[in-house]
Motif scaffolding. Structure first.
Motif: not given
Length: 331
Positions: A293-303
């Motif tokens: 159940n991932p967050a409904p978001s279009d993020v594809i990077y994180f640091v």
């Protein structure tokens, strides 16, 4: 007639004396080799067998008298198996009460989220309250003894604090952890979000292990999952360091180098698309739930920000700015 009366009286007197003697003995302290004295009653043991086990552990108890006391209490077949501890001053009556009520002593072992099977096994091997049946066995042999059809135990055991009867088998504890993980995974799989890029619950478990290793703060867990789920959907490489480290194995010295990211292994998600072949750690329920159940978001990077939290980005330009800010000291 008088003779019969005298005989009956004598028998009654003897019974009273015997009962009194038994009561007196039942309330006298037993002699123990050490205090506390630990002993184990095997499953299926009769009272006589249990008495033998207690005597072998170092308790001086009269078998016939304890058996007689148990029969007097109509409890000679009602003892409970398990591990027990008794202390100086314990009486036969108290001992029997303990056996009847199953007041066993318990060992405790916490198996940690994010640890690998190798780390779990090391903790099991050192636990003083377990019977060690895993020693000398390969992972394949352990899987066979558990009666499982798995390529690896990595990720298949649920992290939790387990209570167990002292001198229980470490193999049985693993079996409990595996059954617990299967139950948790099945339950979370039935309530998963739609449109996820997983073919099987095993895929979700692999993703959950990555989320477990990449999450620095609880509040970021669902966004971390969103990053990797979105990457799978787009056909992007996952490019996650923990999988590379897992592929290096025991040779990893704590310093991940550029050459490690370029060296191909089945677990190098910088060189191979999709999920690695197995989980890379034991994920907890929160990570399993986030993977499904991932967050409904279009993020594809994180640091990493350096405080345990992460900065999430939707584009490469945003990500590069975040890297410059949080890892290179830029403004």
């Amino acid at each position: 007639m008088r003779t019969l009366t005298k005989i009956l009286f004598a028998v009654f007197a003897l019974f009273v004396i015997a009962a009194g003697g038994l009561w007196w003995w039942a309330n006298q302290p037993l002699s123990l080799r050490t205090s506390p004295l630990d002993f184990h009653v095997s499953a299926g043991s009769s009272l006589r067998s249990a008495i033998t086990q207690m005597r072998e552990a170092g308790m001086e108890v009269e078998p016939n008298l304890l058996a007689l006391l148990a029969r007097a209490k109509r409890a000679d077949t009602a003892i409970k198996a398990g591990s027990y501890a008794v202390y100086e001053g314990v009486t036969p009556s108290q001992l029997l009460d303990k056996l009847l009520k199953g007041k066993v002593t318990q060992g405790e072992l916490t198996l940690v989220e994010g640890w690998t099977f190798r780390q779990w096994r090391a903790r099991l091997d050192k636990h003083p309250d377990l019977k060690h049946e895993l020693l000398g066995l390969s992972e394949v042999q352990i899987i066979e003894k558990l009666g499982l059809r798995l390529a690896s135990l990595e990720g298949q055991l649920f992290p939790d604090t387990y209570l167990f009867d002292k001198q229980s088998s470490d193999l049985e504890l693993l079996a409990r952890a595996q059954r617990a993980m299967q139950r948790k995974l099945d339950a979370e799989w039935t309530s998963r979000s739609t449109g996820l890029p997983y073919k099987t619950p095993s895929d979700a478990l692999i993703m959950a292990s990555i989320v477990e290793k990449e999450t620095g703060r609880e509040s970021d867990r669902e966004l971390v999952a969103a990053v990797f789920v979105n990457r799978l959907r787009k056909g992007m490489l996952l490019q996650t360091d923990p999988t590379v480290i897992y592929g290096i194995g025991e040779k990893f010295d704590g310093n991940l180098r550029k050459r490690d990211l370029l060296t191909d292994t089945p677990y190098n998600t910088y060189t191979r698309p999709g999920l690695p072949p197995t989980p890379i750690a034991m994920p907890g329920q929160a990570s399993i739930r986030a993977a499904l159940n991932p967050a409904p978001s279009d993020v594809i990077y994180f640091v990493a920000r350096g405080d345990g939290s992460s900065e999430f980005s939707r584009t490469l330009d945003e990500h590069n700015r975040a890297v410059n800010k949080y890892q290179r000291g830029g403004k």
